[in-house]
Scaffold this active site. Structure first.
Site, short mmCIF file in Angstrom:
data_model
loop_
_atom_site.label_atom_id
_atom_site.label_comp_id
_atom_site.label_asym_id
_atom_site.label_seq_id
_atom_site.Cartn_x
_atom_site.Cartn_y
_atom_site.Cartn_z
N SER A 116 -0.41 3.98 7.06
CA SER A 116 0.29 4.74 6.03
C SER A 116 -0.30 6.15 5.93
O SER A 116 -0.28 6.90 6.90
CB SER A 116 0.25 4.00 4.68
OG SER A 116 1.19 4.55 3.79
N GLU A 214 7.43 3.80 10.86
CA GLU A 214 7.77 2.95 9.72
C GLU A 214 7.56 3.75 8.46
O GLU A 214 7.01 4.85 8.48
CB GLU A 214 6.91 1.69 9.72
CG GLU A 214 5.40 1.94 9.65
CD GLU A 214 4.85 2.05 8.23
OE1 GLU A 214 5.47 1.51 7.30
OE2 GLU A 214 3.81 2.71 8.06
N HIS A 279 4.35 -1.40 6.34
CA HIS A 279 4.34 -1.88 4.95
C HIS A 279 5.15 -3.16 4.82
O HIS A 279 6.20 -3.19 4.19
CB HIS A 279 4.92 -0.81 4.02
CG HIS A 279 4.13 0.45 3.97
ND1 HIS A 279 4.18 1.41 4.95
CD2 HIS A 279 3.28 0.93 3.02
CE1 HIS A 279 3.39 2.43 4.62
NE2 HIS A 279 2.83 2.16 3.46
#
Length: 309
Positions: A116, A214, A279
Protein backbone atom coordinates in the site's frame (compact mmCIF):
# COMPACT_ATOMS: atom_id res chain seq x y z
CA UNK A 1 14.22 -3.41 -17.01
CA UNK A 2 16.78 -5.78 -15.50
CA UNK A 3 16.34 -8.13 -12.58
CA UNK A 4 17.55 -6.61 -9.30
CA UNK A 5 19.77 -7.90 -6.48
CA UNK A 6 18.10 -10.56 -4.37
CA UNK A 7 18.58 -10.32 -0.58
CA UNK A 8 19.33 -13.41 1.47
CA UNK A 9 16.49 -15.51 2.81
CA UNK A 10 15.81 -15.56 6.52
CA UNK A 11 16.86 -18.29 8.91
CA UNK A 12 15.49 -19.17 12.35
CA UNK A 13 16.77 -16.70 14.92
CA UNK A 14 17.07 -13.83 12.44
CA UNK A 15 16.41 -10.36 13.81
CA UNK A 16 13.72 -8.42 11.98
CA UNK A 17 12.84 -4.77 12.60
CA UNK A 18 9.25 -3.51 12.53
CA UNK A 19 8.87 0.13 11.48
CA UNK A 20 5.91 2.46 10.92
CA UNK A 21 6.75 4.78 8.01
CA UNK A 22 3.12 5.72 7.39
CA UNK A 23 0.04 5.69 9.63
CA UNK A 24 -0.45 4.99 13.33
CA UNK A 25 -0.48 1.39 14.47
CA UNK A 26 -3.02 -0.61 16.47
CA UNK A 27 -1.29 -1.86 19.63
CA UNK A 28 -3.43 -5.00 19.71
CA UNK A 29 -2.62 -5.96 16.13
CA UNK A 30 1.03 -5.05 16.58
CA UNK A 31 1.35 -7.47 19.48
CA UNK A 32 -0.52 -10.16 17.54
CA UNK A 33 1.82 -9.69 14.57
CA UNK A 34 4.89 -9.86 16.79
CA UNK A 35 3.61 -13.12 18.28
CA UNK A 36 3.31 -14.60 14.78
CA UNK A 37 6.88 -13.58 13.93
CA UNK A 38 8.14 -15.07 17.19
CA UNK A 39 6.27 -18.24 16.31
CA UNK A 40 8.39 -18.40 13.15
CA UNK A 41 11.46 -18.36 15.44
CA UNK A 42 12.35 -14.82 14.41
CA UNK A 43 13.55 -12.11 16.78
CA UNK A 44 11.32 -9.08 16.08
CA UNK A 45 12.38 -5.69 17.40
CA UNK A 46 10.04 -2.71 17.37
CA UNK A 47 11.54 0.60 16.25
CA UNK A 48 11.38 3.34 18.92
CA UNK A 49 8.62 5.42 17.29
CA UNK A 50 6.30 2.71 15.96
CA UNK A 51 3.75 3.41 18.68
CA UNK A 52 3.84 7.20 18.18
CA UNK A 53 1.04 9.33 16.80
CA UNK A 54 1.68 12.77 15.34
CA UNK A 55 0.40 15.46 17.70
CA UNK A 56 -1.40 17.50 15.05
CA UNK A 57 -1.68 15.17 12.05
CA UNK A 58 -3.30 12.11 13.54
CA UNK A 59 -3.04 10.11 10.32
CA UNK A 60 0.75 9.88 10.79
CA UNK A 61 2.68 7.57 13.11
CA UNK A 62 4.80 10.27 14.68
CA UNK A 63 6.86 13.01 13.09
CA UNK A 64 8.46 12.73 9.69
CA UNK A 65 11.94 12.93 11.21
CA UNK A 66 11.26 10.13 13.69
CA UNK A 67 9.63 7.84 11.15
CA UNK A 68 12.53 8.36 8.74
CA UNK A 69 15.09 7.79 11.51
CA UNK A 70 13.41 4.52 12.53
CA UNK A 71 13.55 3.20 8.98
CA UNK A 72 17.10 4.28 8.30
CA UNK A 73 18.47 3.08 11.63
CA UNK A 74 16.79 -0.29 11.21
CA UNK A 75 18.14 -0.67 7.69
CA UNK A 76 21.66 0.33 8.67
CA UNK A 77 21.75 -1.92 11.75
CA UNK A 78 24.02 -4.85 10.79
CA UNK A 79 22.18 -7.16 13.20
CA UNK A 80 18.87 -6.71 11.31
CA UNK A 81 18.17 -9.12 8.43
CA UNK A 82 14.79 -7.73 7.38
CA UNK A 83 12.68 -4.60 7.78
CA UNK A 84 8.91 -5.04 7.92
CA UNK A 85 6.33 -2.26 7.75
CA UNK A 86 3.78 -2.33 10.55
CA UNK A 87 1.01 -0.93 8.33
CA UNK A 88 0.25 1.36 5.41
CA UNK A 89 -1.98 4.42 5.51
CA UNK A 90 -0.21 7.58 4.42
CA UNK A 91 3.13 9.22 5.08
CA UNK A 92 5.96 7.58 3.14
CA UNK A 93 6.08 10.39 0.57
CA UNK A 94 6.84 12.79 3.43
CA UNK A 95 9.94 10.85 4.56
CA UNK A 96 11.47 9.26 1.46
CA UNK A 97 13.58 12.37 0.74
CA UNK A 98 14.83 12.46 4.33
CA UNK A 99 16.57 9.10 4.04
CA UNK A 100 20.34 8.86 3.51
CA UNK A 101 20.34 6.56 0.50
CA UNK A 102 24.13 6.40 0.34
CA UNK A 103 24.26 5.08 3.89
CA UNK A 104 21.47 2.62 3.21
CA UNK A 105 23.23 1.37 0.10
CA UNK A 106 26.43 0.90 2.09
CA UNK A 107 24.52 -1.18 4.64
CA UNK A 108 24.06 -3.87 1.99
CA UNK A 109 20.99 -5.79 0.82
CA UNK A 110 18.36 -7.08 3.20
CA UNK A 111 14.70 -8.00 3.03
CA UNK A 112 12.02 -5.30 2.88
CA UNK A 113 8.30 -6.12 3.25
CA UNK A 114 5.29 -3.82 3.01
CA UNK A 115 2.35 -2.87 0.83
CA UNK A 116 0.00 0.00 0.00
CA UNK A 117 1.57 3.33 1.04
CA UNK A 118 5.08 1.75 1.16
CA UNK A 119 4.78 1.36 -2.62
CA UNK A 120 6.86 4.56 -2.66
CA UNK A 121 9.61 2.75 -0.75
CA UNK A 122 9.46 -0.26 -3.06
CA UNK A 123 10.13 2.08 -5.97
CA UNK A 124 12.92 3.88 -4.13
CA UNK A 125 14.60 0.62 -3.09
CA UNK A 126 14.54 -0.43 -6.74
CA UNK A 127 15.92 2.82 -8.17
CA UNK A 128 18.33 3.80 -5.38
CA UNK A 129 19.48 0.41 -4.06
CA UNK A 130 18.77 -1.89 -7.03
CA UNK A 131 17.11 -4.31 -4.64
CA UNK A 132 14.35 -6.93 -4.88
CA UNK A 133 11.58 -6.23 -2.34
CA UNK A 134 8.45 -8.06 -1.21
CA UNK A 135 5.02 -6.49 -1.75
CA UNK A 136 3.51 -8.35 1.17
CA UNK A 137 1.40 -8.00 4.30
CA UNK A 138 1.92 -5.46 7.07
CA UNK A 139 3.20 -6.94 10.32
CA UNK A 140 0.35 -5.30 12.24
CA UNK A 141 -2.21 -5.61 9.46
CA UNK A 142 -5.62 -7.15 10.04
CA UNK A 143 -5.18 -9.69 7.24
CA UNK A 144 -1.75 -10.78 8.45
CA UNK A 145 -2.83 -11.42 12.03
CA UNK A 146 -6.05 -13.24 11.05
CA UNK A 147 -5.47 -15.06 7.75
CA UNK A 148 -3.49 -18.28 7.57
CA UNK A 149 -2.89 -18.10 3.80
CA UNK A 150 -1.39 -14.62 4.06
CA UNK A 151 0.86 -15.73 6.90
CA UNK A 152 2.00 -18.94 5.23
CA UNK A 153 2.73 -17.40 1.85
CA UNK A 154 4.92 -14.71 3.44
CA UNK A 155 6.61 -17.26 5.69
CA UNK A 156 7.39 -19.51 2.72
CA UNK A 157 8.74 -16.55 0.72
CA UNK A 158 11.01 -15.53 3.59
CA UNK A 159 12.33 -18.97 4.61
CA UNK A 160 11.77 -21.33 1.66
CA UNK A 161 11.45 -19.17 -1.47
CA UNK A 162 11.92 -22.15 -3.83
CA UNK A 163 8.54 -23.46 -2.67
CA UNK A 164 6.74 -20.36 -3.96
CA UNK A 165 8.52 -19.75 -7.27
CA UNK A 166 5.09 -20.11 -8.89
CA UNK A 167 2.45 -17.74 -7.50
CA UNK A 168 -1.12 -18.68 -8.42
CA UNK A 169 -4.05 -16.30 -8.76
CA UNK A 170 -7.18 -16.77 -6.72
CA UNK A 171 -9.50 -19.51 -8.02
CA UNK A 172 -12.09 -17.92 -10.25
CA UNK A 173 -9.84 -15.04 -11.23
CA UNK A 174 -10.54 -13.69 -14.70
CA UNK A 175 -8.56 -13.08 -17.87
CA UNK A 176 -8.92 -9.60 -19.29
CA UNK A 177 -6.48 -10.23 -22.16
CA UNK A 178 -5.14 -13.77 -22.74
CA UNK A 179 -1.54 -14.71 -23.35
CA UNK A 180 1.87 -15.09 -21.76
CA UNK A 181 4.50 -12.45 -21.11
CA UNK A 182 8.01 -12.26 -19.70
CA UNK A 183 9.50 -9.37 -17.79
CA UNK A 184 10.67 -8.01 -14.45
CA UNK A 185 8.00 -7.51 -11.81
CA UNK A 186 7.17 -4.02 -10.56
CA UNK A 187 4.21 -2.05 -9.25
CA UNK A 188 2.15 -1.73 -6.11
CA UNK A 189 -0.77 0.46 -5.07
CA UNK A 190 -2.14 2.37 -8.08
CA UNK A 191 -2.73 5.65 -6.19
CA UNK A 192 0.89 5.74 -5.01
CA UNK A 193 2.28 4.81 -8.42
CA UNK A 194 0.40 7.76 -9.88
CA UNK A 195 1.37 10.09 -7.04
CA UNK A 196 5.05 9.13 -7.34
CA UNK A 197 5.32 10.07 -11.02
CA UNK A 198 8.05 12.60 -11.69
CA UNK A 199 9.78 12.22 -8.33
CA UNK A 200 13.51 11.44 -7.97
CA UNK A 201 12.81 7.92 -6.70
CA UNK A 202 10.29 6.72 -9.30
CA UNK A 203 11.43 4.46 -12.16
CA UNK A 204 11.63 6.19 -15.51
CA UNK A 205 9.36 3.64 -17.15
CA UNK A 206 8.05 0.10 -17.24
CA UNK A 207 9.63 -1.13 -20.48
CA UNK A 208 10.27 -4.84 -20.12
CA UNK A 209 8.23 -4.97 -16.92
CA UNK A 210 5.34 -7.04 -15.59
CA UNK A 211 3.11 -4.52 -13.80
CA UNK A 212 1.22 -5.53 -10.64
CA UNK A 213 -1.40 -3.00 -9.50
CA UNK A 214 -4.14 -2.89 -6.88
CA UNK A 215 -5.91 -0.33 -4.70
CA UNK A 216 -8.55 0.23 -2.05
CA UNK A 217 -11.42 2.68 -1.60
CA UNK A 218 -11.22 4.26 -5.06
CA UNK A 219 -14.29 4.81 -7.25
CA UNK A 220 -14.20 3.74 -10.88
CA UNK A 221 -13.63 7.25 -12.24
CA UNK A 222 -10.64 7.74 -9.94
CA UNK A 223 -9.15 4.42 -11.06
CA UNK A 224 -9.70 5.65 -14.64
CA UNK A 225 -7.99 8.94 -13.81
CA UNK A 226 -4.92 7.27 -12.31
CA UNK A 227 -4.54 4.77 -15.12
CA UNK A 228 -4.93 7.58 -17.62
CA UNK A 229 -2.22 9.53 -15.81
CA UNK A 230 0.15 6.55 -16.09
CA UNK A 231 -0.69 6.22 -19.78
CA UNK A 232 -0.31 9.93 -20.59
CA UNK A 233 3.01 10.15 -18.75
CA UNK A 234 4.44 7.28 -20.77
CA UNK A 235 4.90 5.21 -17.63
CA UNK A 236 3.32 2.13 -19.23
CA UNK A 237 5.23 2.26 -22.52
CA UNK A 238 6.85 -1.10 -23.17
CA UNK A 239 5.12 -2.94 -20.32
CA UNK A 240 4.92 -6.64 -21.24
CA UNK A 241 2.05 -7.83 -19.02
CA UNK A 242 -0.26 -6.71 -16.22
CA UNK A 243 -1.69 -8.43 -13.14
CA UNK A 244 -4.62 -6.81 -11.35
CA UNK A 245 -4.90 -7.48 -7.64
CA UNK A 246 -7.65 -6.56 -5.21
CA UNK A 247 -9.97 -3.56 -5.54
CA UNK A 248 -11.60 -3.61 -2.11
CA UNK A 249 -14.20 -0.92 -1.44
CA UNK A 250 -13.91 0.30 -5.04
CA UNK A 251 -17.52 -0.52 -5.84
CA UNK A 252 -18.94 -3.52 -7.70
CA UNK A 253 -16.26 -5.12 -9.86
CA UNK A 254 -18.61 -5.30 -12.82
CA UNK A 255 -18.50 -1.49 -12.89
CA UNK A 256 -14.73 -1.39 -12.53
CA UNK A 257 -13.93 -4.02 -15.16
CA UNK A 258 -14.95 -1.83 -18.13
CA UNK A 259 -12.39 0.73 -16.95
CA UNK A 260 -9.62 -1.86 -17.15
CA UNK A 261 -10.84 -3.03 -20.56
CA UNK A 262 -10.90 0.55 -21.85
CA UNK A 263 -7.61 1.74 -20.35
CA UNK A 264 -5.49 -1.44 -20.46
CA UNK A 265 -7.06 -3.67 -23.08
CA UNK A 266 -5.55 -1.69 -25.95
CA UNK A 267 -1.94 -2.11 -24.78
CA UNK A 268 -1.72 -5.44 -26.56
CA UNK A 269 -0.31 -7.31 -23.56
CA UNK A 270 -1.72 -10.11 -21.37
CA UNK A 271 -3.80 -8.88 -18.44
CA UNK A 272 -4.93 -11.18 -15.62
CA UNK A 273 -7.59 -10.20 -13.08
CA UNK A 274 -8.15 -10.90 -9.39
CA UNK A 275 -4.66 -12.19 -8.76
CA UNK A 276 -5.12 -12.11 -4.99
CA UNK A 277 -2.60 -9.54 -3.72
CA UNK A 278 -3.04 -6.19 -2.02
CA UNK A 279 -5.95 -5.10 0.17
CA UNK A 280 -7.77 -8.41 0.30
CA UNK A 281 -8.32 -11.39 2.52
CA UNK A 282 -5.59 -13.98 2.11
CA UNK A 283 -3.28 -11.60 0.23
CA UNK A 284 -0.30 -13.18 -1.51
CA UNK A 285 3.26 -11.85 -1.32
CA UNK A 286 4.54 -10.58 -4.69
CA UNK A 287 8.31 -10.16 -5.19
CA UNK A 288 9.18 -6.97 -7.06
CA UNK A 289 12.32 -6.73 -9.20
CA UNK A 290 12.51 -10.39 -10.27
CA UNK A 291 12.46 -11.81 -13.80
CA UNK A 292 9.38 -13.94 -14.35
CA UNK A 293 6.70 -15.21 -16.74
CA UNK A 294 3.07 -14.20 -16.37
CA UNK A 295 0.51 -16.63 -17.83
CA UNK A 296 -2.84 -14.83 -17.89
CA UNK A 297 -4.77 -17.93 -19.01
CA UNK A 298 -3.38 -20.13 -16.23
CA UNK A 299 -3.34 -17.31 -13.66
CA UNK A 300 0.28 -17.90 -12.70
CA UNK A 301 3.44 -15.94 -12.14
CA UNK A 302 6.55 -18.11 -12.41
CA UNK A 303 9.81 -16.61 -11.18
CA UNK A 304 13.03 -17.41 -13.00
CA UNK A 305 14.76 -17.66 -9.62
CA UNK A 306 13.51 -17.69 -6.03
CA UNK A 307 12.76 -14.19 -4.74
CA UNK A 308 15.49 -14.49 -2.07
CA UNK A 309 18.91 -16.11 -2.26
Amino acid sequence: MNALVRPSRLAPGARVAVVAPSGPVSEERLEAGLDILRGWHLDPVVAPHVRDRHGELGYLAGTDANRAADLQNAWCDPSVAAVLCARGGYGVQRIVDLLDWDAMRAAGPKVFVGFSDPTVLHQAFATRLGLVTLYGPAAAGADFVKNTRTQEHLRATLFDPESVRTVRADPGGGVLVPGRARGVTLGGCLALLAADLGTPHAPAGARGGLLFIEDVGEQAYRVDRMLTQLLRSGRLEGVTGIALGSWSDCGPYEKLRPVFVDRLGGLGVPVVEEFGFGHCEGALTIPLGVAAELDADAGTLTLDEPALR
